[in-house]
Structures are given as structure tokens and as C-alpha cells.
Design a protein around this motif. Structure first.
Motif, PDB file in Angstrom:
ATOM      1  N   ALA A 263      58.863  16.681  57.297  1.00  0.00           N
ATOM      2  CA  ALA A 263      59.770  17.097  58.369  1.00  0.00           C
ATOM      3  C   ALA A 263      61.215  16.806  57.988  1.00  0.00           C
ATOM      4  N   THR A 264      61.439  15.658  57.340  1.00  0.00           N
ATOM      5  CA  THR A 264      62.801  15.297  56.911  1.00  0.00           C
ATOM      6  C   THR A 264      63.303  16.276  55.860  1.00  0.00           C
ATOM      7  N   LEU A 265      62.422  16.667  54.940  1.00  0.00           N
ATOM      8  CA  LEU A 265      62.794  17.660  53.922  1.00  0.00           C
ATOM      9  C   LEU A 265      63.109  19.015  54.570  1.00  0.00           C
TER      10      LEU A 265
ATOM     11  N   SER B 207      56.273  18.312  50.480  1.00  0.00           N
ATOM     12  CA  SER B 207      56.840  19.316  51.395  1.00  0.00           C
ATOM     13  C   SER B 207      55.744  20.110  52.101  1.00  0.00           C
ATOM     14  N   ALA B 208      54.561  20.181  51.502  1.00  0.00           N
ATOM     15  CA  ALA B 208      53.447  20.933  52.103  1.00  0.00           C
ATOM     16  C   ALA B 208      52.613  20.064  53.038  1.00  0.00           C
ATOM     17  N   SER B 209      52.906  18.761  53.095  1.00  0.00           N
ATOM     18  CA  SER B 209      52.098  17.864  53.930  1.00  0.00           C
ATOM     19  C   SER B 209      52.584  17.919  55.377  1.00  0.00           C
ATOM     20  N   ASP B 210      51.857  17.247  56.269  1.00  0.00           N
ATOM     21  CA  ASP B 210      52.363  17.204  57.656  1.00  0.00           C
ATOM     22  C   ASP B 210      52.941  15.820  57.957  1.00  0.00           C
TER      23      ASP B 210
ATOM     24  N   VAL C 200      48.352  13.211  49.083  1.00  0.00           N
ATOM     25  CA  VAL C 200      49.543  13.951  48.644  1.00  0.00           C
ATOM     26  C   VAL C 200      49.626  13.966  47.114  1.00  0.00           C
ATOM     27  N   VAL C 201      49.278  12.846  46.470  1.00  0.00           N
ATOM     28  CA  VAL C 201      49.299  12.797  45.000  1.00  0.00           C
ATOM     29  C   VAL C 201      48.233  13.756  44.436  1.00  0.00           C
ATOM     30  N   LEU C 202      47.078  13.820  45.105  1.00  0.00           N
ATOM     31  CA  LEU C 202      46.059  14.800  44.692  1.00  0.00           C
ATOM     32  C   LEU C 202      46.596  16.223  44.856  1.00  0.00           C
ATOM     33  N   GLY C 203      47.372  16.430  45.924  1.00  0.00           N
ATOM     34  CA  GLY C 203      48.007  17.735  46.135  1.00  0.00           C
ATOM     35  C   GLY C 203      48.966  18.076  45.003  1.00  0.00           C
ATOM     36  N   ALA C 204      49.638  17.052  44.466  1.00  0.00           N
ATOM     37  CA  ALA C 204      50.575  17.268  43.349  1.00  0.00           C
ATOM     38  C   ALA C 204      49.822  17.767  42.114  1.00  0.00           C
TER      39      ALA C 204
END
Lengths: 163, 76
Positions: free
Chosen positions: A50-52, A42-45, A16-20
Motif C-alpha cells: 500500500a505504501t508503494l 508490490s503484488a502482496s496485500d 513474499v520471498v517465494l513470490g520473488a
């Protein structure tokens, strides 16, 4: 750059940090900031995504909230948004780390779970990082969420209650 | 002091600075690239920006080279 990407993050949060980094680079940002981590989460699974999404902050929802924040911020200085086509440029694939993402990761909920089993810590690492993003009281992310009508405190409480 | 309203007038003035810096960075990236694609030299771009040739080269060379611009013979 690499020091934020240590192995203690666990595989899921690391990706996710790499995604950032990608979110920052594709927006032409010179620094990776907390809002880029929010976009990547928000783009992760992950359960955090899901909470967001439950409060309207799926990836498109976060993008819209950030756009409104920027428009309002520029308006405070009397500036109209500049058309995207005037801002087209080759991207630097290696933006540096901004202060807000460092702060977010240091404010995360990780310590609370230090004594918990490794599997639980890994499973909830992204949610714990999201808590760090949401704990900022000032700056781009809290402004975007305020304009979107999202109750940050309630969101943090839901994330902290995850088991 | 309780945390101020993140969308209050003081916070919005500070956020305007953040947004303007980001906008200036993105405008600079786009404008430098447009000039270099039009054949400008590093020196001309630097003069247009009011900075040194070294500064503009250091900031943009890697990005533009990565974008496939032919930057040879731009040393003037």
C-alpha cells in the motif's frame, strides 16, 4: 537456495520471498535479485504494498519502472531493446539467489524491531525487508526508482515510521 | 565519497553491463531452445555457441527437458 528462506522471516515475508522466486523465473532471470523482491512486495496485500502504491509503485508501476531502467541501461551501450517474441524460452523454475537480494535482506530494518513484540515484527516484516531493498544506493532498483521520479529517502522514512 | 548518482554516466555504463548479461542469457535460452526444437544436436548447438557440448548440456538440459522437448537420440 533454501538458506534465505529460514523460518525467522515469518510466514508473510516468507511467502513474499517465494513470490520473488516466481517473479524471477517468469522473467527468465537466472538469479533472484532485489528487483524481483520489489515486484513480489508490490503484488502482496501487505501494508508495504500500500505504501508503494501511494507513490505509483503498484505491481504495474514497478514493472514499468524496471522496463524504463533496462531500456536506459541498454541505450548506454548503444543497444535497442530486443523484441519480447525473440526472447521466448522455457523457464528454469529454480533460479539461484543473486547478490542484490541477499544484500537487501541483510540491510532490512529487522534489527531495529528486535526488542518489539513478535506480532509487530511479523506484521511489519515485509515493510522492513522493503526498507532493505530501498537502502541500495546503486544498481537496478535505485535506477528504476530514480527514472520513475520516486524519492527513495522519503519512502524509507514512511516505512520506518510504520507501527 | 558521497554515493554517486545511480543514473549518472559511470553508473549507466555499469548498468549496461548488467542489462547486456541479462539480455545475453535470455537470448541464449531462446536460441538454444529454437535450435533444439529444429532438431539440432547438443554438439551442433555447442559448436554454434563456441562452448563445449558438456557446458551447453549442463546449462540447458534440465530446462528443455522440463519443457517437454524430446532430447533422446541427441547425443551426437
Amino acid at each position: 537456495m533454501p538458506e534465505l528462506l529460514h523460518d525467522d522471516l515469518g510466514a508473510t515475508l516468507k511467502s513474499v520471498v517465494l513470490g520473488a522466486i516466481d517473479e524471477a523465473a517468469c522473467r527468465g532471470a537466472t538469479k533472484v535479485e532485489a528487483e524481483h523482491l520489489l515486484l513480489a512486495i508490490s503484488a502482496s496485500d501487505d501494508v508495504a504494498a500500500a505504501t508503494l502504491a501511494e507513490v505509483g509503485l503498484d505491481h504495474a508501476g514497478v514493472e514499468a519502472a524496471l522496463r524504463v531502467e533496462r531500456e536506459n541501461a541498454l541505450a548506454a551501450a548503444g543497444i535497442e531493446p530486443v523484441a519480447d517474441e525473440r526472447l521466448i524460452a522455457a523457464r528454469d523454475a529454480r533460479p539461484g539467489w543473486g547478490t542484490s537480494i541477499r544484500e537487501a535482506l541483510s540491510r532490512g530494518n529487522f534489527r531495529v524491531r528486535r526488542a518489539r513484540p513478535r506480532a509487530e515484527r511479523e506484521r511489519l516484516a515485509v515493510a522492513d525487508a522493503l526498507v532493505g531493498v530501498l537502502r541500495a544506493d546503486l544498481g537496478t532498483v535505485p535506477r528504476a526508482l530514480a527514472y520513475a521520479g520516486v524519492d527513495r529517502g522519503a519512502l524509507v522514512a514512511r516505512l520506518e515510521a510504520l507501527r | 565519497m558521497q554515493s554517486p548518482d545511480p543514473t549518472g554516466s559511470e553508473a549507466s555504463d555499469l548498468a549496461a553491463v548488467v542489462a547486456l548479461r541479462e539480455l545475453a542469457d535470455r537470448l541464449e535460452d531462446a536460441a538454444v531452445e529454437r535450435a533444439m526444437r529444429a532438431g539440432w544436436s547438443w554438439t551442433q548447438v555447442a559448436e554454434g555457441l563456441g562452448v563445449t557440448r558438456q557446458a551447453v548440456h549442463k546449462k540447458h538440459h534440465r530446462r528443455l527437458e522440463g519443457a517437454g522437448l524430446d532430447l533422446r537420440r541427441r547425443n551426437a
